[in-house]
Design a protein around this motif. Structure first.
Motif, PDB file in Angstrom:
ATOM      1  N   ALA A  65       0.829  -1.211   0.000  1.00 30.25           N
ATOM      2  CA  ALA A  65       0.000   0.000   0.000  1.00 30.25           C
ATOM      3  C   ALA A  65       0.860   1.257   0.000  1.00 30.25           C
ATOM      4  CB  ALA A  65      -0.939  -0.004   1.195  1.00 30.25           C
ATOM      5  N   LEU A  66       1.981   1.239   0.736  1.00 27.55           N
ATOM      6  CA  LEU A  66       2.862   2.406   0.800  1.00 27.55           C
ATOM      7  C   LEU A  66       3.636   2.630  -0.493  1.00 27.55           C
ATOM      8  CD1 LEU A  66       4.218   1.906   4.432  1.00 27.55           C
ATOM      9  CD2 LEU A  66       2.630   3.678   3.659  1.00 27.55           C
ATOM     10  N   GLU A  67       3.558   1.675  -1.413  1.00 25.95           N
ATOM     11  CA  GLU A  67       4.206   1.833  -2.715  1.00 25.95           C
ATOM     12  C   GLU A  67       3.280   2.446  -3.760  1.00 25.95           C
ATOM     13  OE1 GLU A  67       5.408  -2.121  -3.570  1.00 25.95           O
ATOM     14  OE2 GLU A  67       7.095  -2.128  -2.147  1.00 25.95           O
ATOM     15  N   LEU A  68       2.031   2.742  -3.374  1.00 26.86           N
ATOM     16  CA  LEU A  68       1.087   3.348  -4.318  1.00 26.86           C
ATOM     17  C   LEU A  68       1.524   4.763  -4.676  1.00 26.86           C
ATOM     18  CD1 LEU A  68      -2.276   2.102  -2.775  1.00 26.86           C
ATOM     19  CD2 LEU A  68      -1.146   1.246  -4.833  1.00 26.86           C
ATOM     20  N   GLU A  69       0.999   5.257  -5.811  1.00 23.09           N
ATOM     21  CA  GLU A  69       1.425   6.554  -6.364  1.00 23.09           C
ATOM     22  C   GLU A  69       1.230   7.701  -5.401  1.00 23.09           C
ATOM     23  OE1 GLU A  69       0.898  10.446  -7.974  1.00 23.09           O
ATOM     24  OE2 GLU A  69      -0.775   9.162  -7.316  1.00 23.09           O
ATOM     25  N   VAL A  70       0.165   7.704  -4.613  1.00 21.07           N
ATOM     26  CA  VAL A  70      -0.117   8.833  -3.736  1.00 21.07           C
ATOM     27  C   VAL A  70       0.954   9.001  -2.662  1.00 21.07           C
ATOM     28  CG1 VAL A  70      -1.550   7.488  -2.151  1.00 21.07           C
ATOM     29  CG2 VAL A  70      -1.953   9.955  -2.403  1.00 21.07           C
ATOM     30  N   PHE A  71       1.557   7.925  -2.217  1.00 21.00           N
ATOM     31  CA  PHE A  71       2.606   8.008  -1.201  1.00 21.00           C
ATOM     32  C   PHE A  71       3.963   8.350  -1.814  1.00 21.00           C
ATOM     33  CE2 PHE A  71      -0.534   5.160   0.809  1.00 21.00           C
ATOM     34  CZ  PHE A  71      -0.764   5.880   1.975  1.00 21.00           C
ATOM     35  N   ALA A  72       4.091   8.176  -3.127  1.00 23.35           N
ATOM     36  CA  ALA A  72       5.341   8.535  -3.787  1.00 23.35           C
ATOM     37  C   ALA A  72       5.529  10.043  -3.885  1.00 23.35           C
ATOM     38  CB  ALA A  72       5.384   7.920  -5.181  1.00 23.35           C
ATOM     39  N   ARG A  73       4.509  10.809  -3.544  1.00 16.14           N
ATOM     40  CA  ARG A  73       4.590  12.276  -3.626  1.00 16.14           C
ATOM     41  C   ARG A  73       5.344  12.871  -2.447  1.00 16.14           C
ATOM     42  NH1 ARG A  73      -1.808  13.464  -4.872  1.00 16.14           N
ATOM     43  NH2 ARG A  73      -2.050  11.953  -6.587  1.00 16.14           N
ATOM     44  N   THR A  74       5.628  12.084  -1.447  1.00 15.20           N
ATOM     45  CA  THR A  74       6.321  12.591  -0.265  1.00 15.20           C
ATOM     46  C   THR A  74       7.345  11.568   0.202  1.00 15.20           C
ATOM     47  OG1 THR A  74       6.028  13.470   1.964  1.00 15.20           O
ATOM     48  CG2 THR A  74       4.626  11.621   1.321  1.00 15.20           C
ATOM     49  N   GLU A  75       8.088  11.945   1.221  1.00 18.21           N
ATOM     50  CA  GLU A  75       9.082  11.038   1.794  1.00 18.21           C
ATOM     51  C   GLU A  75       8.416  10.183   2.866  1.00 18.21           C
ATOM     52  OE1 GLU A  75      13.041  11.340   4.599  1.00 18.21           O
ATOM     53  OE2 GLU A  75      12.776  12.869   3.013  1.00 18.21           O
ATOM     54  N   VAL A  76       8.532   8.870   2.726  1.00 22.07           N
ATOM     55  CA  VAL A  76       7.917   7.909   3.649  1.00 22.07           C
ATOM     56  C   VAL A  76       9.009   7.298   4.520  1.00 22.07           C
ATOM     57  CG1 VAL A  76       6.573   5.810   3.842  1.00 22.07           C
ATOM     58  CG2 VAL A  76       6.078   7.413   1.994  1.00 22.07           C
ATOM     59  N   THR A  77       8.822   7.360   5.842  1.00 26.06           N
ATOM     60  CA  THR A  77       9.802   6.817   6.784  1.00 26.06           C
ATOM     61  C   THR A  77       9.100   5.828   7.716  1.00 26.06           C
ATOM     62  OG1 THR A  77      11.041   8.890   6.742  1.00 26.06           O
ATOM     63  CG2 THR A  77      11.510   7.351   8.551  1.00 26.06           C
TER      64      THR A  77
END
Length: 532
Positions: free
Chosen positions: A7-19
């Motif tokens: 789920a965290l690999e979806l396009e919407v999460f690619a817009r920011t930095e995920v930690t």
């Protein structure tokens, strides 16, 4: 299956930095739904396996409130907590939140920038819908595959093969008495489970420690994941009655929902197949019979026979093997020989593969410590007759077939039911071999032809007298007793025999020649002497 990591690999999460701040090893938990909220008691609206999106407004301003919030979310069985760190509540992830999430095993993720939660929800829901649609298509395909096999009149062995092929795991069908009826998709690990099936099926089943590991580490901690061969199973139910279980031996690899669906569909299909087979009872016997005939014809080796027998639920590995060939009982009241033989062997707890081969039944039997004598005694006691080979390894099965067959041919010529060992035949082994060609028939005709022609035209044949005389080793007194005649009558008959045969019956050479001829004639008359 959609996981938190996917789920965290979806396009919407690619817009920011995920930690990922805590419990990264738990990110492969499934995500069933996505929820967004900013209230302290958001946990009341969770039912488990959600991705919770929040800006942190409901988490509290103190470490104590934040820890309590994390504990409530974990107790609600959320799959992952995603916190926006764009300054609305937090610029950095609070230390108390990280520590508590790690302690309770709740995956904790931080987003550096704001993202539209509605888009995140839409993309996750779309992925979930697509995943579910793919699951439904796969389930329909699986169900149709088993239905097609049933419509093609496939038996339960074919259904088990299909289940193993679709799941990639070994599949075992056992009946209510914990006896293996079919085994498909074998692996080295599953073969070990099969060899110790009683322990797996009757006692520890779901967490079955491998036999060699039980021996090597008798004090090992129970449940150690590397020491067990786990399995999933589904019941096979016939007309509301439990018939057995279908096992999926997945070992240390967790089965997918698709695997479990395949197992359920296979169990239902097996039940349908068994309902038809219960009426006729012929399919399993047909499979075993075909395998036995392939061994007799030399189409497969002894080693291949043992391996193929395992797929039929008969484990003949690592034990001495004998071939038993039996015919119908002398009084003809015990039914077909394959059924009689199977019943005796089953009652003795022996493993076997049996086939009906016309006038006879042939079984390849795996022996335990009891040897072959209990089976031989039980068969003779039941009025059966036949032959038993020497004990051999799998490579020697073709020779054992010939040995059992030879002993049965000799037994067929005996006046009363008897089971002969191959080693008991002595010189008769040569006669059995000669009977396969024209030589024995020529010898019998040369030695007994004149006598047989005489007996064909008289009311009182002389061959029974010759047989009794030879069985008595030329003792005239004993021969008269066997025939219930006076000695004067016997002397007259012996004189007639000498005149017809042109031999002096008192000599050992003549007796040996005629004894072989009489026994050879008995073999040549087989199997007309004992027919179904």
């Amino acid at each position: 299956m959609l996981t938190a990591r996917r789920a965290l690999e979806l396009e919407v999460f690619a817009r920011t930095e995920v930690t990922v701040y805590a419990a990264e090893d738990k990110l492969d938990l499934p995500v069933r739904w996505v929820h967004a909220g900013e209230i302290p008691d958001i946990h009341r609206f969770l039912s488990g396996q959600e991705m919770l999106l929040t800006a942190g407004l409901g988490m509290g301003a103190t470490a104590e409130l934040q820890r309590a919030f994390i504990r409530r979310i974990a107790q609600a069985r959320a799959s992952v907590l995603v916190v926006e760190l764009a300054g609305r509540m937090f610029d950095t992830m609070p230390t108390a939140v990280i520590e508590e999430a790690e302690a309770v095993g709740l995956p904790l993720v931080g987003l550096r920038d704001e993202i539209p939660f509605v888009e995140a929800s839409a993309q996750i829901h779309e992925t979930l819908a697509g995943t579910r649609l793919a699951e439904l298509i796969a389930e329909e395909s699986t169900g149709q595959a088993f239905m097609n096999l049933l419509l093609a009149d496939e038996d339960y062995l074919g259904l088990i093969d299909e289940a193993a092929r679709r799941t990639g795991f070994a599949v075992v069908l056992e009946d209510f008495s914990h006896q293996i009826r079919a085994y498909a998709g074998p692996t080295t690990e599953s073969d070990e489970v099969i060899a110790d099936w009683g322990a797996h099926s009757r006692s520890i089943h779901e967490r079955h420690r491998r036999p060699h590991e039980r021996r090597a580490t008798p004090t090992a901690r129970a449940g150690s994941f590397s020491e067990v061969v786990a399995c999933a199973r589904r019941p096979v139910v016939l007309r509301g009655e439990p018939w057995g279980w279908l096992h999926l031996l997945h070992g240390t690899t967790a089965p997918t929902p698709g695997n479990l669906n395949t197992l359920e569909r296979a169990a239902a299909a097996v039940a349908i197949s068994l309902l038809g087979e219960r009426e006729s009872g012929a399919r399993a016997a047909k499979r075993q019979g075909a395998l036995v005939n392939r061994l007799m014809l030399g189409d497969i080796s002894g080693e291949d026979f043992v391996q193929r027998a395992l797929t039929l639920g008969q484990d003949l590995r690592d034990r001495p093997l004998v071939v038993v060939v039996t015919g119908l009982s002398a009084d003809g009241e015990n039914g077909f020989t394959d059924q009689h033989l199977a019943r005796v062997l089953r009652d003795l707890g022996l493993t076997f593969v049996i086939g009906d081969i016309g006038e006879f039944a042939l079984a390849v039997v795996g022996l335990g410590g009891e040897g072959r004598e209990p089976a031989r005694s039980a068969l003779v006691g039941g009025g059966a007759w036949g032959g038993v080979s020497r004990a051999v390894a799998p490579a020697g099965l073709p020779s054992a077939v010939r040995q059992g067959w030879s002993a049965a041919r000799v037994a067929a010529a005996l006046p009363s039911p008897e089971f002969l060992r191959f080693d008991d035949l002595g010189a008769l082994r040569l006669l059995v071999a000669l009977a396969e060609g024209p030589e024995l028939a020529r010898y019998v005709e040369d030695e007994l032809g004149a006598l047989l022609e005489h007996d064909a035209h008289v009311a009182n044949p002389l061959l029974p007298t010759l047989r009794a005389y030879l069985d008595s080793s030329g003792n005239k007194a004993r021969t008269a007793e066997l025939l219930f005649v006076q000695r004067r009558t016997l002397y007259y008959r012996l004189d007639r025999l000498e005149a017809i045969l042109g031999l002096d019956l008192s000599t050992s050479e003549a007796q040996q020649r005629l004894h072989l001829a009489v026994r050879g004639r008995d073999l040549l008359r087989w199997p007309s002497s004992r027919r179904r």
